[in-house]
Design a protein around this motif. Structure first.
Motif, PDB file in Angstrom:
ATOM      1  N   THR A  63       0.826  -1.204   0.000  1.00 42.86           N
ATOM      2  CA  THR A  63       0.000   0.000   0.000  1.00 42.86           C
ATOM      3  C   THR A  63       0.866   1.262   0.000  1.00 42.86           C
ATOM      4  O   THR A  63       0.626   2.197  -0.776  1.00 42.86           O
ATOM      5  CB  THR A  63      -0.929   0.010   1.232  1.00 42.86           C
ATOM      6  OG1 THR A  63      -1.787  -1.133   1.181  1.00 42.86           O
ATOM      7  CG2 THR A  63      -1.775   1.268   1.261  1.00 42.86           C
ATOM      8  N   MET A  64       1.877   1.277   0.864  1.00 42.22           N
ATOM      9  CA  MET A  64       2.738   2.464   0.960  1.00 42.22           C
ATOM     10  C   MET A  64       3.631   2.606  -0.266  1.00 42.22           C
ATOM     11  O   MET A  64       3.957   3.724  -0.687  1.00 42.22           O
ATOM     12  CB  MET A  64       3.580   2.391   2.231  1.00 42.22           C
ATOM     13  CG  MET A  64       2.765   2.394   3.514  1.00 42.22           C
ATOM     14  SD  MET A  64       1.576   3.757   3.626  1.00 42.22           S
ATOM     15  CE  MET A  64       2.673   5.182   3.691  1.00 42.22           C
ATOM     16  N   ALA A  65       4.023   1.479  -0.861  1.00 42.27           N
ATOM     17  CA  ALA A  65       4.829   1.539  -2.081  1.00 42.27           C
ATOM     18  C   ALA A  65       4.024   2.136  -3.229  1.00 42.27           C
ATOM     19  O   ALA A  65       4.536   2.956  -4.001  1.00 42.27           O
ATOM     20  CB  ALA A  65       5.330   0.145  -2.458  1.00 42.27           C
TER      21      ALA A  65
ATOM     22  N   ILE B 260      10.596   4.939  -1.762  1.00 42.02           N
ATOM     23  CA  ILE B 260      10.150   4.662  -3.128  1.00 42.02           C
ATOM     24  C   ILE B 260      10.212   5.943  -3.964  1.00 42.02           C
ATOM     25  O   ILE B 260      10.745   5.954  -5.086  1.00 42.02           O
ATOM     26  CB  ILE B 260       8.711   4.109  -3.130  1.00 42.02           C
ATOM     27  CG1 ILE B 260       8.669   2.675  -2.588  1.00 42.02           C
ATOM     28  CG2 ILE B 260       8.101   4.158  -4.536  1.00 42.02           C
ATOM     29  CD1 ILE B 260       9.173   1.606  -3.525  1.00 42.02           C
ATOM     30  N   GLN B 261       9.655   7.027  -3.430  1.00 41.65           N
ATOM     31  CA  GLN B 261       9.672   8.289  -4.167  1.00 41.65           C
ATOM     32  C   GLN B 261      11.099   8.798  -4.372  1.00 41.65           C
ATOM     33  O   GLN B 261      11.445   9.283  -5.446  1.00 41.65           O
ATOM     34  CB  GLN B 261       8.851   9.344  -3.429  1.00 41.65           C
ATOM     35  CG  GLN B 261       8.674  10.625  -4.228  1.00 41.65           C
ATOM     36  CD  GLN B 261       7.830  11.657  -3.504  1.00 41.65           C
ATOM     37  OE1 GLN B 261       8.326  12.398  -2.660  1.00 41.65           O
ATOM     38  NE2 GLN B 261       6.534  11.706  -3.839  1.00 41.65           N
TER      39      GLN B 261
ATOM     40  N   LEU C 282      18.359  -2.824  -0.986  1.00 43.36           N
ATOM     41  CA  LEU C 282      18.710  -2.937   0.429  1.00 43.36           C
ATOM     42  C   LEU C 282      17.876  -1.978   1.273  1.00 43.36           C
ATOM     43  O   LEU C 282      17.370  -2.340   2.348  1.00 43.36           O
ATOM     44  CB  LEU C 282      20.199  -2.649   0.631  1.00 43.36           C
ATOM     45  CG  LEU C 282      20.668  -2.573   2.091  1.00 43.36           C
ATOM     46  CD1 LEU C 282      20.513  -3.925   2.783  1.00 43.36           C
ATOM     47  CD2 LEU C 282      22.125  -2.088   2.173  1.00 43.36           C
ATOM     48  N   THR C 283      17.708  -0.759   0.776  1.00 39.43           N
ATOM     49  CA  THR C 283      16.914   0.240   1.504  1.00 39.43           C
ATOM     50  C   THR C 283      15.482  -0.244   1.716  1.00 39.43           C
ATOM     51  O   THR C 283      14.954  -0.192   2.834  1.00 39.43           O
ATOM     52  CB  THR C 283      16.893   1.567   0.719  1.00 39.43           C
ATOM     53  OG1 THR C 283      18.236   2.055   0.560  1.00 39.43           O
ATOM     54  CG2 THR C 283      16.067   2.624   1.448  1.00 39.43           C
ATOM     55  N   LEU C 284      14.854  -0.730   0.654  1.00 38.29           N
ATOM     56  CA  LEU C 284      13.476  -1.201   0.757  1.00 38.29           C
ATOM     57  C   LEU C 284      13.387  -2.505   1.558  1.00 38.29           C
ATOM     58  O   LEU C 284      12.415  -2.735   2.286  1.00 38.29           O
ATOM     59  CB  LEU C 284      12.880  -1.390  -0.637  1.00 38.29           C
ATOM     60  CG  LEU C 284      12.804  -0.118  -1.493  1.00 38.29           C
ATOM     61  CD1 LEU C 284      12.173  -0.429  -2.845  1.00 38.29           C
ATOM     62  CD2 LEU C 284      12.024   0.982  -0.783  1.00 38.29           C
TER      63      LEU C 284
ATOM     64  N   GLY D 257       6.023   4.825   6.729  1.00 34.01           N
ATOM     65  CA  GLY D 257       6.324   6.116   6.112  1.00 34.01           C
ATOM     66  C   GLY D 257       7.608   6.081   5.305  1.00 34.01           C
ATOM     67  O   GLY D 257       7.687   6.646   4.204  1.00 34.01           O
ATOM     68  N   LEU D 258       8.626   5.411   5.822  1.00 30.17           N
ATOM     69  CA  LEU D 258       9.900   5.309   5.101  1.00 30.17           C
ATOM     70  C   LEU D 258       9.748   4.547   3.791  1.00 30.17           C
ATOM     71  O   LEU D 258      10.445   4.843   2.814  1.00 30.17           O
ATOM     72  CB  LEU D 258      10.949   4.615   5.982  1.00 30.17           C
ATOM     73  CG  LEU D 258      11.651   5.493   7.016  1.00 30.17           C
ATOM     74  CD1 LEU D 258      12.500   4.650   7.957  1.00 30.17           C
ATOM     75  CD2 LEU D 258      12.525   6.553   6.324  1.00 30.17           C
ATOM     76  N   THR D 259       8.841   3.586   3.757  1.00 30.39           N
ATOM     77  CA  THR D 259       8.604   2.850   2.513  1.00 30.39           C
ATOM     78  C   THR D 259       8.162   3.792   1.405  1.00 30.39           C
ATOM     79  O   THR D 259       8.731   3.791   0.301  1.00 30.39           O
ATOM     80  CB  THR D 259       7.551   1.749   2.724  1.00 30.39           C
ATOM     81  OG1 THR D 259       8.031   0.798   3.667  1.00 30.39           O
ATOM     82  CG2 THR D 259       7.235   1.043   1.412  1.00 30.39           C
TER      83      THR D 259
END
Length: 237
Positions: free
Chosen positions: A131-133, A192-193, A216-218, A186-188
């Motif tokens: 959803t956040m992605a 992504i953005q 790695l971040t995701l 929120g970080l997701t």
């Protein structure tokens, strides 16, 4: 006038083609990023299952878990800071090694929580992440304003977690878990953005190493979101 009109039409047509090519390139970049991320998650699951099936290995993990966590931290720092200097294959080896090691350390969750609740929380995590992605992909809102809040919250979670290692306070654990869900969800969207904007800024120059660092971040967003939800929703044995 006809020449000017033709030139303007050709210029507009070229801009349209460039825009389409950039969108396709960006889509391919994000596909590579998520491909690496899902490969890392799959390897994590496999290594957790392998560790769980080996009693001696599981006992070693329980005994040396803190040391393994420090090794994980070192690999993340190496991949993050050395990314501009390392090749794609080296970055891939570090990422896959980190994913495998994470699976080994997370295997102890099966000793704490029921397998059913772990599976349930994993699917909830996937739904929240997805959803956040999607939000981070389609929103026109600039999420850079979230950065300060998210990173301050992240630092707060880390500090509270370290302090609670000694306090072992259930209330603190509950609050940090709730905060973790909000922060990593929120970080997701933010990451992504940020990755999409980074690709737009570099054009077609995004390398394999950049894709892996993005993965790695995701991956870290997903794993930490999963652990936060696990602390809230997991059913203990």
């Amino acid at each position: 006038m006809a020449w000017e009109s033709s030139g303007g039409w050709q210029s507009g047509r070229a801009s349209e083609v460039d825009s389409v090519l950039m969108q396709e390139s960006q889509r391919a970049f994000m596909t590579r990023v998520h491909g690496w991320m899902f490969a890392g998650l799959a390897l994590t699951g496999v290594m957790a299952a392998v560790t769980l099936s080996n009693t001696a290995m599981l006992q070693a993990v329980a005994q040396y878990r803190m040391g393994l966590l420090l090794v994980q931290f070192g690999v993340v720092m190496a991949l993050s800071f050395l990314a501009p200097r390392i090749s794609g294959p080296v970055a891939a080896a570090l990422f896959l090694g980190y994913s495998a090691l994470t699976g080994v350390t997370l295997s102890v969750l099966f000793l704490i929580y029921t397998a059913g609740s772990i599976a349930q929380v994993f699917f909830i995590t996937a739904a929240v992440y997805g959803t956040m992605a999607v939000y981070g992909t389609v929103t026109k809102k600039d999420l850079s304003g979230w950065k300060t809040f998210l990173y301050m919250g992240l630092v707060g979670i880390v500090i509270a977690g370290i302090v609670n290692l000694f306090m072992r306070n259930d209330a603190v654990s509950f609050v940090t878990a709730c905060a973790g869900v909000l922060i990593f969800a929120g970080l997701t969207a933010y990451d992504i953005q940020k990755l999409r904007e980074y690709h737009a800024g570099t054009g077609y120059k995004s390398t394999a190493t950049v894709s892996i660092v993005g993965a790695l971040t995701l991956y870290l967003d997903f794993i930490n979101l999963f652990l936060s939800l696990m602390r809230l929703l997991g059913k203990r044995r």
